[in-house]
Design a protein around this motif. Structure first.
Motif, PDB file in Angstrom:
ATOM      1  N   ARG A 198     -42.892  48.639  50.434  1.00 26.01           N
ATOM      2  CA  ARG A 198     -43.272  48.265  51.799  1.00 26.01           C
ATOM      3  C   ARG A 198     -43.458  46.768  52.018  1.00 26.01           C
ATOM      4  O   ARG A 198     -43.448  46.316  53.155  1.00 26.01           O
ATOM      5  N   GLU A 199     -43.752  46.017  50.980  1.00 23.81           N
ATOM      6  CA  GLU A 199     -44.048  44.582  50.997  1.00 23.81           C
ATOM      7  C   GLU A 199     -45.424  44.231  51.553  1.00 23.81           C
ATOM      8  O   GLU A 199     -46.025  43.275  51.130  1.00 23.81           O
ATOM      9  N   ILE A 200     -45.915  44.987  52.530  1.00 25.85           N
ATOM     10  CA  ILE A 200     -47.245  44.704  53.077  1.00 25.85           C
ATOM     11  C   ILE A 200     -48.016  46.019  53.206  1.00 25.85           C
ATOM     12  O   ILE A 200     -47.477  47.006  53.703  1.00 25.85           O
ATOM     13  N   ILE A 201     -49.244  46.025  52.686  1.00 26.62           N
ATOM     14  CA  ILE A 201     -50.061  47.234  52.752  1.00 26.62           C
ATOM     15  C   ILE A 201     -51.507  46.860  53.047  1.00 26.62           C
ATOM     16  O   ILE A 201     -51.901  45.700  52.909  1.00 26.62           O
TER      17      ILE A 201
ATOM     18  N   GLY B 267     -48.936  48.514  43.214  1.00 24.62           N
ATOM     19  CA  GLY B 267     -47.748  47.705  42.896  1.00 24.62           C
ATOM     20  C   GLY B 267     -46.465  48.383  43.339  1.00 24.62           C
ATOM     21  O   GLY B 267     -45.564  47.734  43.897  1.00 24.62           O
ATOM     22  N   GLU B 268     -46.370  49.698  43.111  1.00 25.72           N
ATOM     23  CA  GLU B 268     -45.184  50.443  43.536  1.00 25.72           C
ATOM     24  C   GLU B 268     -45.075  50.491  45.059  1.00 25.72           C
ATOM     25  O   GLU B 268     -43.980  50.366  45.624  1.00 25.72           O
ATOM     26  N   ALA B 269     -46.205  50.659  45.739  1.00 31.29           N
ATOM     27  CA  ALA B 269     -46.195  50.683  47.211  1.00 31.29           C
ATOM     28  C   ALA B 269     -45.797  49.323  47.772  1.00 31.29           C
ATOM     29  O   ALA B 269     -45.063  49.243  48.761  1.00 31.29           O
ATOM     30  N   LEU B 270     -46.264  48.256  47.136  1.00 29.53           N
ATOM     31  CA  LEU B 270     -45.891  46.914  47.589  1.00 29.53           C
ATOM     32  C   LEU B 270     -44.398  46.669  47.410  1.00 29.53           C
ATOM     33  O   LEU B 270     -43.771  45.996  48.239  1.00 29.53           O
ATOM     34  N   GLU B 271     -43.814  47.203  46.357  1.00 25.95           N
ATOM     35  CA  GLU B 271     -42.371  47.057  46.138  1.00 25.95           C
ATOM     36  C   GLU B 271     -41.589  47.764  47.242  1.00 25.95           C
ATOM     37  O   GLU B 271     -40.566  47.266  47.704  1.00 25.95           O
TER      38      GLU B 271
ATOM     39  N   GLU C 232     -43.580  40.007  47.941  1.00 26.69           N
ATOM     40  CA  GLU C 232     -42.156  40.044  48.258  1.00 26.69           C
ATOM     41  C   GLU C 232     -41.464  41.063  47.361  1.00 26.69           C
ATOM     42  O   GLU C 232     -41.641  41.061  46.148  1.00 26.69           O
ATOM     43  N   SER C 233     -40.682  41.927  47.975  1.00 30.44           N
ATOM     44  CA  SER C 233     -39.986  42.981  47.247  1.00 30.44           C
ATOM     45  C   SER C 233     -38.717  42.435  46.606  1.00 30.44           C
ATOM     46  O   SER C 233     -38.041  41.583  47.173  1.00 30.44           O
ATOM     47  N   VAL C 234     -38.419  42.943  45.439  1.00 24.78           N
ATOM     48  CA  VAL C 234     -37.196  42.528  44.741  1.00 24.78           C
ATOM     49  C   VAL C 234     -36.000  43.285  45.287  1.00 24.78           C
ATOM     50  O   VAL C 234     -34.951  42.707  45.566  1.00 24.78           O
ATOM     51  N   GLU C 235     -36.152  44.604  45.484  1.00 25.03           N
ATOM     52  CA  GLU C 235     -35.034  45.455  45.891  1.00 25.03           C
ATOM     53  C   GLU C 235     -35.040  45.840  47.367  1.00 25.03           C
ATOM     54  O   GLU C 235     -33.997  46.172  47.920  1.00 25.03           O
TER      55      GLU C 235
ATOM     56  N   LYS D 255     -49.326  33.451  56.659  1.00 25.00           N
ATOM     57  CA  LYS D 255     -50.406  34.432  56.757  1.00 25.00           C
ATOM     58  C   LYS D 255     -50.548  34.950  58.180  1.00 25.00           C
ATOM     59  O   LYS D 255     -50.770  36.137  58.413  1.00 25.00           O
ATOM     60  N   LYS D 256     -50.434  34.047  59.145  1.00 30.17           N
ATOM     61  CA  LYS D 256     -50.534  34.443  60.551  1.00 30.17           C
ATOM     62  C   LYS D 256     -49.410  35.421  60.904  1.00 30.17           C
ATOM     63  O   LYS D 256     -49.640  36.436  61.576  1.00 30.17           O
ATOM     64  N   HIS D 257     -48.211  35.134  60.432  1.00 28.06           N
ATOM     65  CA  HIS D 257     -47.061  36.013  60.672  1.00 28.06           C
ATOM     66  C   HIS D 257     -47.297  37.391  60.039  1.00 28.06           C
ATOM     67  O   HIS D 257     -47.060  38.430  60.668  1.00 28.06           O
ATOM     68  N   LEU D 258     -47.788  37.404  58.808  1.00 23.48           N
ATOM     69  CA  LEU D 258     -48.044  38.664  58.109  1.00 23.48           C
ATOM     70  C   LEU D 258     -49.180  39.453  58.759  1.00 23.48           C
ATOM     71  O   LEU D 258     -49.134  40.687  58.812  1.00 23.48           O
ATOM     72  N   ARG D 259     -50.202  38.767  59.269  1.00 19.51           N
ATOM     73  CA  ARG D 259     -51.287  39.459  59.974  1.00 19.51           C
ATOM     74  C   ARG D 259     -50.759  40.161  61.214  1.00 19.51           C
ATOM     75  O   ARG D 259     -51.168  41.279  61.534  1.00 19.51           O
ATOM     76  N   SER D 260     -49.841  39.508  61.925  1.00 21.29           N
ATOM     77  CA  SER D 260     -49.284  40.127  63.139  1.00 21.29           C
ATOM     78  C   SER D 260     -48.446  41.355  62.781  1.00 21.29           C
ATOM     79  O   SER D 260     -48.466  42.349  63.496  1.00 21.29           O
ATOM     80  N   ILE D 261     -47.732  41.305  61.664  1.00 21.61           N
ATOM     81  CA  ILE D 261     -46.945  42.455  61.214  1.00 21.61           C
ATOM     82  C   ILE D 261     -47.868  43.595  60.791  1.00 21.61           C
ATOM     83  O   ILE D 261     -47.610  44.766  61.069  1.00 21.61           O
ATOM     84  N   SER D 262     -48.973  43.261  60.122  1.00 19.54           N
ATOM     85  CA  SER D 262     -49.851  44.281  59.555  1.00 19.54           C
ATOM     86  C   SER D 262     -50.733  44.969  60.593  1.00 19.54           C
ATOM     87  O   SER D 262     -51.437  45.924  60.264  1.00 19.54           O
TER      88      SER D 262
END
Length: 96
Positions: A43-46, A37-41, A86-89, A7-14
């Motif tokens: 970008r992975e983080i929104i 859901g499509e945006a998460l696929e 986490e994105s599949v593609e 979570k800490k890593h993702l907060r720094s990215i976001s």
């Protein structure tokens, strides 16, 4: 489930990510969750912004979105929700 280190890593990215969705007085609906859901696929983080005319609890809004999109809540801060899935593609983010 995300660990606190992840979570800490993702907060720094976001930090530099701008909110791309807004939840208004109509609340969360099926069309919105599909688009999130499509945006998460892609970008992975929104970030999702909750407008002041929405009187629902922000944690409840976050829960509704995560249940519909199968995403993870990174953080709810102020009127902003940070989501990760986490994105599949289009995998771009490596979690620690």
């Amino acid at each position: 489930m995300l660990t606190s280190k992840q979570k800490k890593h993702l907060r720094s990215i976001s930090h530099d990510v701008q909110p791309i969705f807004q939840v208004g007085k109509a609340g969360v609906n099926e069309n919105m969750t599909k688009q999130i859901g499509e945006a998460l696929e892609k970008r992975e983080i929104i970030k999702v912004s909750i407008l002041q005319n929405n009187f629902d609890d922000k944690n409840e809004v976050a829960r509704q979105i995560t249940e519909a999109t199968d995403a993870h809540i990174v953080q709810v801060i102020g009127n902003t929700i940070i989501l990760y899935k986490e994105s599949v593609e289009n995998k771009q983010i490596e979690l620690p």
